[in-house]
Design a protein around this motif. Structure first.
Motif, mmCIF file in Angstrom:
data_model
loop_
_atom_site.group_PDB
_atom_site.id
_atom_site.type_symbol
_atom_site.label_atom_id
_atom_site.label_comp_id
_atom_site.label_asym_id
_atom_site.label_seq_id
_atom_site.Cartn_x
_atom_site.Cartn_y
_atom_site.Cartn_z
ATOM 1 N N TRP A 183 0.832 -1.197 0.000
ATOM 2 C CA TRP A 183 0.000 0.000 0.000
ATOM 3 C C TRP A 183 0.875 1.259 0.000
ATOM 4 N N GLU A 184 1.893 1.268 0.861
ATOM 5 C CA GLU A 184 2.787 2.425 0.929
ATOM 6 C C GLU A 184 3.517 2.633 -0.389
ATOM 7 N N ARG A 185 3.957 1.552 -0.999
ATOM 8 C CA ARG A 185 4.632 1.664 -2.300
ATOM 9 C C ARG A 185 3.650 2.195 -3.346
ATOM 10 N N GLY A 186 2.424 1.725 -3.297
ATOM 11 C CA GLY A 186 1.410 2.217 -4.219
ATOM 12 C C GLY A 186 1.178 3.711 -4.057
ATOM 13 N N GLU A 187 1.155 4.188 -2.827
ATOM 14 C CA GLU A 187 0.990 5.623 -2.574
ATOM 15 C C GLU A 187 2.155 6.410 -3.174
ATOM 16 N N GLU A 188 3.373 5.899 -3.003
ATOM 17 C CA GLU A 188 4.551 6.566 -3.578
ATOM 18 C C GLU A 188 4.459 6.607 -5.102
ATOM 19 N N LEU A 189 4.074 5.491 -5.688
ATOM 20 C CA LEU A 189 3.969 5.410 -7.150
ATOM 21 C C LEU A 189 2.866 6.324 -7.677
ATOM 22 N N ALA A 190 1.756 6.392 -6.964
ATOM 23 C CA ALA A 190 0.667 7.286 -7.378
ATOM 24 C C ALA A 190 1.141 8.736 -7.333
ATOM 25 N N LYS A 191 1.958 9.068 -6.341
ATOM 26 C CA LYS A 191 2.499 10.425 -6.239
ATOM 27 C C LYS A 191 3.414 10.732 -7.425
ATOM 28 N N VAL A 192 4.221 9.754 -7.816
ATOM 29 C CA VAL A 192 5.100 9.931 -8.975
ATOM 30 C C VAL A 192 4.267 10.157 -10.236
ATOM 31 N N CYS A 193 3.243 9.350 -10.433
ATOM 32 C CA CYS A 193 2.381 9.503 -11.610
ATOM 33 C C CYS A 193 1.708 10.865 -11.603
ATOM 34 N N ARG A 194 1.195 11.257 -10.447
ATOM 35 C CA ARG A 194 0.534 12.558 -10.327
ATOM 36 C C ARG A 194 1.498 13.689 -10.659
ATOM 37 N N HIS A 195 2.744 13.577 -10.180
ATOM 38 C CA HIS A 195 3.761 14.586 -10.455
ATOM 39 C C HIS A 195 4.017 14.708 -11.960
ATOM 40 N N TRP A 196 4.179 13.562 -12.631
ATOM 41 C CA TRP A 196 4.411 13.568 -14.085
ATOM 42 C C TRP A 196 3.216 14.174 -14.822
ATOM 43 N N LEU A 197 2.007 13.806 -14.419
ATOM 44 C CA LEU A 197 0.821 14.313 -15.100
ATOM 45 C C LEU A 197 0.633 15.813 -14.872
ATOM 46 N N GLU A 198 0.912 16.269 -13.653
ATOM 47 C CA GLU A 198 0.824 17.704 -13.376
ATOM 48 C C GLU A 198 1.865 18.472 -14.179
ATOM 49 N N GLY A 199 3.057 17.902 -14.308
ATOM 50 C CA GLY A 199 4.099 18.534 -15.108
ATOM 51 C C GLY A 199 3.712 18.608 -16.578
#
Length: 90
Positions: free
Chosen positions: A47-63
């Motif tokens: 779950w924690e890894r999933g949260e980190e990965l979702a944050k990475v995806c969100r960062h890329w999409l926001e960029g």
């Protein structure tokens, strides 16, 4: 001093992942969680890894969104908005 090799500290692993890599790993994490059969500790780690990965995806999409918005704004400024696309889509 090391250039981009700090994968253990801070945002190292996340910063090193591209969008597609993070998305694919996130899909695998979700699949493993949905499949079950893991201990509570393993599930929490996933779950924690999933949260980190979702944050990475969100960062890329926001960029990507920011780059698109900047490009569209520059195009409107240079062309004076002669196309009127924004009015057609509204």
């Amino acid at each position: 001093m090391a250039s981009g090799t700090g994968t253990e500290a801070g945002a190292g692993p996340e910063a090193a992942l591209g969008y597609e890599q993070a998305r694919d790993e996130l899909i695998e994490v979700v699949r493993r969680l949905e499949q079950g059969g893991t201990t509570l500790e393993e599930s929490l780690a996933l779950w924690e890894r999933g949260e980190e990965l979702a944050k990475v995806c969100r960062h890329w999409l926001e960029g990507a969104r920011a780059r698109l918005d900047a490009s569209l704004a520059a195009e409107r400024a240079a062309g004076g908005g002669a196309d009127g696309d924004a009015d057609d889509e509204a």
